[in-house]
Design a protein around this motif. Structure first.
Motif, PDB file in Angstrom:
ATOM      1  N   TYR A  57      55.371 115.639  42.674  1.00  0.00           N
ATOM      2  CA  TYR A  57      55.072 114.653  41.635  1.00  0.00           C
ATOM      3  C   TYR A  57      54.337 113.473  42.253  1.00  0.00           C
ATOM      4  O   TYR A  57      54.246 113.336  43.481  1.00  0.00           O
ATOM      5  CB  TYR A  57      56.344 114.201  40.908  1.00  0.00           C
ATOM      6  N   GLY A  97      51.942 117.468  29.787  1.00  0.00           N
ATOM      7  CA  GLY A  97      52.697 118.296  30.718  1.00  0.00           C
ATOM      8  C   GLY A  97      53.496 117.521  31.738  1.00  0.00           C
ATOM      9  O   GLY A  97      54.161 118.122  32.591  1.00  0.00           O
ATOM     10  N   PHE A  98      53.465 116.180  31.651  1.00  0.00           N
ATOM     11  CA  PHE A  98      54.227 115.331  32.562  1.00  0.00           C
ATOM     12  C   PHE A  98      55.301 114.559  31.785  1.00  0.00           C
ATOM     13  O   PHE A  98      55.178 114.349  30.581  1.00  0.00           O
ATOM     14  CB  PHE A  98      53.328 114.305  33.250  1.00  0.00           C
ATOM     15  N   TYR A  99      56.341 114.134  32.485  1.00  0.00           N
ATOM     16  CA  TYR A  99      57.218 113.089  31.968  1.00  0.00           C
ATOM     17  C   TYR A  99      57.277 111.983  33.010  1.00  0.00           C
ATOM     18  O   TYR A  99      56.771 112.141  34.136  1.00  0.00           O
ATOM     19  CB  TYR A  99      58.606 113.628  31.612  1.00  0.00           C
ATOM     20  N   LYS A 109      56.672 118.624  34.089  1.00  0.00           N
ATOM     21  CA  LYS A 109      57.870 119.016  33.349  1.00  0.00           C
ATOM     22  C   LYS A 109      58.685 120.127  34.020  1.00  0.00           C
ATOM     23  O   LYS A 109      59.910 120.152  33.877  1.00  0.00           O
ATOM     24  CB  LYS A 109      57.488 119.390  31.919  1.00  0.00           C
ATOM     25  N   SER A 159      62.648 119.354  37.320  1.00  0.00           N
ATOM     26  CA  SER A 159      63.720 118.857  36.461  1.00  0.00           C
ATOM     27  C   SER A 159      65.041 118.875  37.213  1.00  0.00           C
ATOM     28  O   SER A 159      65.441 119.903  37.766  1.00  0.00           O
ATOM     29  CB  SER A 159      63.818 119.728  35.195  1.00  0.00           C
ATOM     30  N   SER A 191      67.049 108.992  32.819  1.00  0.00           N
ATOM     31  CA  SER A 191      66.528 110.269  33.295  1.00  0.00           C
ATOM     32  C   SER A 191      67.631 111.181  33.816  1.00  0.00           C
ATOM     33  O   SER A 191      67.390 112.368  34.057  1.00  0.00           O
ATOM     34  CB  SER A 191      65.487 110.039  34.395  1.00  0.00           C
ATOM     35  N   GLU A 211      69.814 114.390  31.184  1.00  0.00           N
ATOM     36  CA  GLU A 211      69.559 115.827  31.064  1.00  0.00           C
ATOM     37  C   GLU A 211      70.499 116.621  31.968  1.00  0.00           C
ATOM     38  O   GLU A 211      71.097 117.610  31.538  1.00  0.00           O
ATOM     39  CB  GLU A 211      68.100 116.132  31.400  1.00  0.00           C
TER      40      GLU A 211
END
Length: 272
Positions: free
Chosen positions: A154, A186-188, A201, A204, A231, A234
């Motif tokens: 990333y 396609g990114f967070y 993505k 994770s 974050s 999840e």
């Protein structure tokens, strides 16, 4: 109750999925260390970087004695090696881009999976970094791609501030909003102080933690979790029970949204 407590059924230690920074300890940039604080991490030069206060020290001691602790962290494997705590059941590093085995070696199966799913992102990470480097109107910034085992995971954009102050006025949200949807597809994104991470993505914490739990094969074990940021939710949702530190980003979000819901609806209610 007495019969239950005296049961001969073996006690299975819970699995504890736990974030590290701002959950178990804080860097010295965010606190003023006191004499009864204990060093938790060092920087690359071996200097003290983060500390645990007395309450955190007792909490960590309880965790290590009572549970099987698995760190789930944004730290790289190298940065995790500078955390002075004895992790023995594997780890999730680099926002989920890396999984470590019980001996803290790289899990090659997960690494191979990441190589495959991140192949389309290789050129996109470079292009995104180039665009951000040219966004000089916002202020001084530096960028780099976080890598593990030669694999780009990333992108980080770090706002340069005096003395690396994480509480300086922050232009990173404005910078993020200026980028095109096509570039960001396609990114967070994870904003932590003066650091903004652009994360594909497939990278994770939750996916990596789920993979590691499957390797441990613990279907009857209770899974507990602690994390401090939005974050983290999840991976916390993989847990049977989870919690957060007081004064954390996650705690502030919960309190704010509870107050907002009550102000709008006049009661505390469930979501459909």
């Amino acid at each position: 109750m007495t019969d239950f407590l005296l049961s001969s059924t073996p006690v299975l230690a819970p699995i504890m999925l736990v974030d590290l920074d701002d959950t178990l300890f804080q860097t010295h940039r965010r606190i003023t260390p006191q004499p009864d604080f204990k060093m938790a991490t060092t920087d690359k030069n071996g200097q003290a970087l983060a500390y645990m206060n007395p309450v955190q020290q007792h909490f960590v001691q309880w965790l290590l004695q009572s549970t099987h602790v698995i760190p789930v962290t944004a730290r790289s494997a190298e940065a995790l090696s500078r955390v002075h705590l004895p992790f023995q059941y594997g780890a999730v590093c680099s926002h989920g881009g890396t999984v470590l085995n019980a001996d803290l070696s790289i899990n090659r199966d997960w690494h191979s999976q990441m190589q495959q799913v991140l192949l389309p992102y290789k050129a996109r990470l470079q292009a995104l970094m180039q665009v951000i480097q040219q966004a000089v109107d916002f202020g001084s910034i530096r960028t780099w791609i976080v890598e593990e085992q030669g694999l780009g995971l990333y992108l980080v954009a770090k706002q340069n501030t005096e003395n690396d102050n994480p509480y300086a006025p922050n232009f990173l949200p404005e910078l993020l909003n200026s980028l095109s949807d096509e570039l960001l597809d396609g990114f967070y994104f994870h904003l932590n102080g003066n650091n903004l991470a652009f994360i594909p993505k497939p990278v994770s914490k939750a996916n990596a933690a789920k993979f590691l739990l499957q390797q441990l094969d613990v279907p009857q074990r209770s899974i507990l979790g602690f994390g401090d940021s939005l974050s983290d939710v999840e991976f916390l949702n993989l847990c049977d029970w989870w919690g957060m530190p007081n004064h954390s980003q996650l705690n502030r979000w919960v309190k704010h949204n509870l107050a907002q819901q009550y102000a709008q609806e006049g009661y505390y209610g469930d979501y459909q």
